[in-house]
Design a protein around this motif. Structure first.
Motif, PDB file in Angstrom:
ATOM      1  N   PRO A  21      19.356  65.198  -8.111  1.00 38.86           N
ATOM      2  CA  PRO A  21      18.933  64.477  -9.227  1.00 38.86           C
ATOM      3  C   PRO A  21      18.701  65.415 -10.491  1.00 38.86           C
ATOM      4  O   PRO A  21      18.507  66.822 -10.315  1.00 38.86           O
ATOM      5  N   VAL A  22      18.963  65.008 -11.629  1.00 40.06           N
ATOM      6  CA  VAL A  22      18.667  65.596 -12.778  1.00 40.06           C
ATOM      7  C   VAL A  22      16.753  65.826 -12.767  1.00 40.06           C
ATOM      8  O   VAL A  22      15.998  64.814 -12.333  1.00 40.06           O
ATOM      9  N   VAL A  50      14.480  70.317 -18.836  1.00 39.43           N
ATOM     10  CA  VAL A  50      15.536  69.275 -18.255  1.00 39.43           C
ATOM     11  C   VAL A  50      16.133  70.360 -17.213  1.00 39.43           C
ATOM     12  O   VAL A  50      17.109  71.165 -17.741  1.00 39.43           O
ATOM     13  N   GLY A  51      16.138  70.162 -15.898  1.00 38.74           N
ATOM     14  CA  GLY A  51      17.032  70.948 -15.200  1.00 38.74           C
ATOM     15  C   GLY A  51      18.164  70.184 -14.623  1.00 38.74           C
ATOM     16  O   GLY A  51      17.843  69.022 -14.022  1.00 38.74           O
ATOM     17  N   THR A  52      19.224  70.652 -14.451  1.00 33.23           N
ATOM     18  CA  THR A  52      20.568  69.800 -14.064  1.00 33.23           C
ATOM     19  C   THR A  52      21.297  71.130 -13.284  1.00 33.23           C
ATOM     20  O   THR A  52      21.077  72.233 -13.220  1.00 33.23           O
ATOM     21  N   ASN A  53      22.576  70.455 -12.411  1.00 32.59           N
ATOM     22  CA  ASN A  53      23.221  71.244 -11.894  1.00 32.59           C
ATOM     23  C   ASN A  53      24.736  70.691 -12.411  1.00 32.59           C
ATOM     24  O   ASN A  53      24.999  69.325 -12.247  1.00 32.59           O
ATOM     25  N   ALA A  54      25.774  71.407 -12.720  1.00 30.57           N
ATOM     26  CA  ALA A  54      27.026  70.691 -13.222  1.00 30.57           C
ATOM     27  C   ALA A  54      27.638  70.244 -12.161  1.00 30.57           C
ATOM     28  O   ALA A  54      27.352  70.522 -10.867  1.00 30.57           O
ATOM     29  N   ILE A  55      28.329  69.041 -12.482  1.00 32.82           N
ATOM     30  CA  ILE A  55      28.950  68.560 -13.649  1.00 32.82           C
ATOM     31  C   ILE A  55      27.792  67.481 -14.137  1.00 32.82           C
ATOM     32  O   ILE A  55      27.443  66.612 -13.390  1.00 32.82           O
ATOM     33  N   SER A  56      26.906  67.698 -15.122  1.00 35.22           N
ATOM     34  CA  SER A  56      25.741  66.633 -15.505  1.00 35.22           C
ATOM     35  C   SER A  56      25.700  65.997 -16.912  1.00 35.22           C
ATOM     36  O   SER A  56      26.422  66.707 -17.807  1.00 35.22           O
TER      37      SER A  56
END
Length: 148
Positions: A21-22, A50-56
Protein backbone atom coordinates in the motif's frame (compact mmCIF):
# COMPACT_ATOMS: atom_id res chain seq x y z
CA UNK A 1 2.14 28.89 8.42
CA UNK A 2 -1.10 27.40 9.72
CA UNK A 3 -2.28 27.19 6.12
CA UNK A 4 0.49 24.77 5.13
CA UNK A 5 -0.66 21.17 5.11
CA UNK A 6 1.30 17.95 4.82
CA UNK A 7 0.00 15.89 1.91
CA UNK A 8 0.27 12.79 4.12
CA UNK A 9 -2.29 14.34 6.50
CA UNK A 10 -4.85 14.91 3.74
CA UNK A 11 -7.43 12.36 2.62
CA UNK A 12 -6.50 10.58 -0.59
CA UNK A 13 -9.18 10.56 -3.27
CA UNK A 14 -7.39 7.46 -4.52
CA UNK A 15 -4.04 5.75 -4.03
CA UNK A 16 -2.62 2.93 -6.13
CA UNK A 17 0.79 1.34 -5.69
CA UNK A 18 2.96 -1.14 -7.56
CA UNK A 19 3.89 -3.06 -4.39
CA UNK A 20 2.11 -2.99 -1.05
CA UNK A 21 0.00 0.00 0.00
CA UNK A 22 0.88 3.67 -0.32
CA UNK A 23 2.28 4.69 3.07
CA UNK A 24 1.84 7.89 5.06
CA UNK A 25 4.97 9.24 6.79
CA UNK A 26 7.03 6.13 6.07
CA UNK A 27 8.57 4.30 3.16
CA UNK A 28 7.08 1.20 1.60
CA UNK A 29 8.31 -1.83 3.52
CA UNK A 30 6.48 -5.03 2.65
CA UNK A 31 2.96 -5.81 1.55
CA UNK A 32 1.27 -4.64 4.77
CA UNK A 33 0.08 -1.19 5.79
CA UNK A 34 2.41 0.59 8.20
CA UNK A 35 5.31 -1.84 7.81
CA UNK A 36 7.84 0.65 6.43
CA UNK A 37 10.60 2.64 8.05
CA UNK A 38 11.34 6.37 8.18
CA UNK A 39 11.34 8.17 4.82
CA UNK A 40 15.04 8.71 4.14
CA UNK A 41 16.68 10.33 1.10
CA UNK A 42 20.50 10.41 0.89
CA UNK A 43 20.81 10.16 4.64
CA UNK A 44 18.19 12.79 5.47
CA UNK A 45 15.21 11.52 7.44
CA UNK A 46 11.87 13.19 6.72
CA UNK A 47 9.23 12.84 9.45
CA UNK A 48 6.46 13.56 6.94
CA UNK A 49 5.80 12.43 3.40
CA UNK A 50 4.21 9.82 1.18
CA UNK A 51 5.99 6.55 0.49
CA UNK A 52 5.22 4.68 -2.71
CA UNK A 53 6.55 1.97 -4.96
CA UNK A 54 6.28 2.37 -8.72
CA UNK A 55 3.99 2.27 -10.53
CA UNK A 56 1.94 4.49 -8.23
CA UNK A 57 -0.58 7.29 -8.24
CA UNK A 58 -1.87 9.36 -5.33
CA UNK A 59 -4.72 11.83 -5.89
CA UNK A 60 -5.55 14.66 -3.46
CA UNK A 61 -8.49 17.11 -3.63
CA UNK A 62 -7.24 20.68 -3.13
CA UNK A 63 -10.65 22.29 -3.77
CA UNK A 64 -9.00 25.26 -5.46
CA UNK A 65 -7.78 26.54 -2.09
CA UNK A 66 -4.01 26.17 -2.45
CA UNK A 67 -1.26 28.12 -4.18
CA UNK A 68 1.76 25.84 -4.27
CA UNK A 69 2.97 22.28 -3.81
CA UNK A 70 6.49 21.50 -2.68
CA UNK A 71 8.29 18.23 -2.15
CA UNK A 72 11.63 16.51 -2.18
CA UNK A 73 11.52 13.39 -4.32
CA UNK A 74 13.76 10.39 -4.62
CA UNK A 75 14.19 6.67 -4.14
CA UNK A 76 14.29 5.79 -0.46
CA UNK A 77 17.66 4.86 1.01
CA UNK A 78 16.13 1.49 1.95
CA UNK A 79 16.61 0.53 -1.72
CA UNK A 80 20.39 0.65 -1.10
CA UNK A 81 21.10 2.76 -4.17
CA UNK A 82 19.14 0.52 -6.52
CA UNK A 83 16.00 1.20 -8.53
CA UNK A 84 14.99 3.82 -11.07
CA UNK A 85 11.81 5.86 -11.21
CA UNK A 86 10.25 9.00 -12.63
CA UNK A 87 8.20 11.52 -10.65
CA UNK A 88 5.34 13.38 -12.32
CA UNK A 89 2.96 15.98 -10.86
CA UNK A 90 -0.40 16.67 -12.51
CA UNK A 91 -2.67 19.63 -11.75
CA UNK A 92 -6.24 18.98 -12.89
CA UNK A 93 -4.85 16.31 -15.21
CA UNK A 94 -2.18 18.53 -16.79
CA UNK A 95 1.49 17.74 -16.25
CA UNK A 96 3.10 20.61 -14.32
CA UNK A 97 6.34 18.98 -13.16
CA UNK A 98 8.34 15.91 -14.03
CA UNK A 99 11.75 14.49 -13.34
CA UNK A 100 13.75 12.44 -15.73
CA UNK A 101 14.88 9.03 -14.60
CA UNK A 102 15.92 9.15 -10.94
CA UNK A 103 17.99 6.33 -9.44
CA UNK A 104 18.69 5.33 -5.88
CA UNK A 105 21.99 7.19 -6.17
CA UNK A 106 20.61 10.40 -7.75
CA UNK A 107 20.59 13.67 -5.84
CA UNK A 108 17.33 14.58 -4.14
CA UNK A 109 14.94 16.27 -6.56
CA UNK A 110 13.31 19.47 -5.26
CA UNK A 111 9.96 20.21 -6.88
CA UNK A 112 7.91 23.39 -6.43
CA UNK A 113 4.69 23.70 -8.40
CA UNK A 114 2.10 26.47 -8.75
CA UNK A 115 -1.30 24.94 -7.98
CA UNK A 116 -3.33 28.15 -7.73
CA UNK A 117 -7.00 27.33 -8.28
CA UNK A 118 -6.25 23.65 -8.87
CA UNK A 119 -8.90 21.15 -7.79
CA UNK A 120 -7.06 17.85 -8.14
CA UNK A 121 -3.37 17.20 -7.44
CA UNK A 122 -2.03 13.90 -8.78
CA UNK A 123 1.37 12.46 -7.82
CA UNK A 124 2.68 9.70 -10.07
CA UNK A 125 5.76 7.52 -9.79
CA UNK A 126 6.72 5.58 -12.90
CA UNK A 127 9.14 2.68 -13.23
CA UNK A 128 11.47 4.40 -15.75
CA UNK A 129 10.81 1.53 -18.14
CA UNK A 130 12.75 -1.21 -16.36
CA UNK A 131 10.30 -2.80 -13.94
CA UNK A 132 9.45 -1.94 -10.36
CA UNK A 133 12.24 -3.63 -8.38
CA UNK A 134 13.63 -1.38 -5.63
CA UNK A 135 11.43 1.45 -6.95
CA UNK A 136 10.61 2.92 -3.52
CA UNK A 137 9.70 6.44 -4.62
CA UNK A 138 9.24 8.95 -1.80
CA UNK A 139 7.42 12.28 -1.88
CA UNK A 140 9.46 13.46 1.10
CA UNK A 141 8.15 16.40 3.11
CA UNK A 142 5.38 16.90 0.56
CA UNK A 143 3.34 19.99 1.42
CA UNK A 144 0.61 22.14 -0.03
CA UNK A 145 0.55 25.81 0.87
CA UNK A 146 -2.97 27.18 1.07
CA UNK A 147 -4.54 30.50 1.98
CA UNK A 148 -6.93 30.84 4.90
Amino acid sequence: SASDQWVSDLPFVSATNGFGPVERDQNVGGTGLGDGGPITLRGTVYPKGVGTNAISQVVVDLAGACQSFTTDAGIDDSAAGKGSVTFTVLADGVQVAATGSVTGASPVQHLAVDVTGVQTLTLQVGDAGDGIGHDNGDWAGAQVHCAG
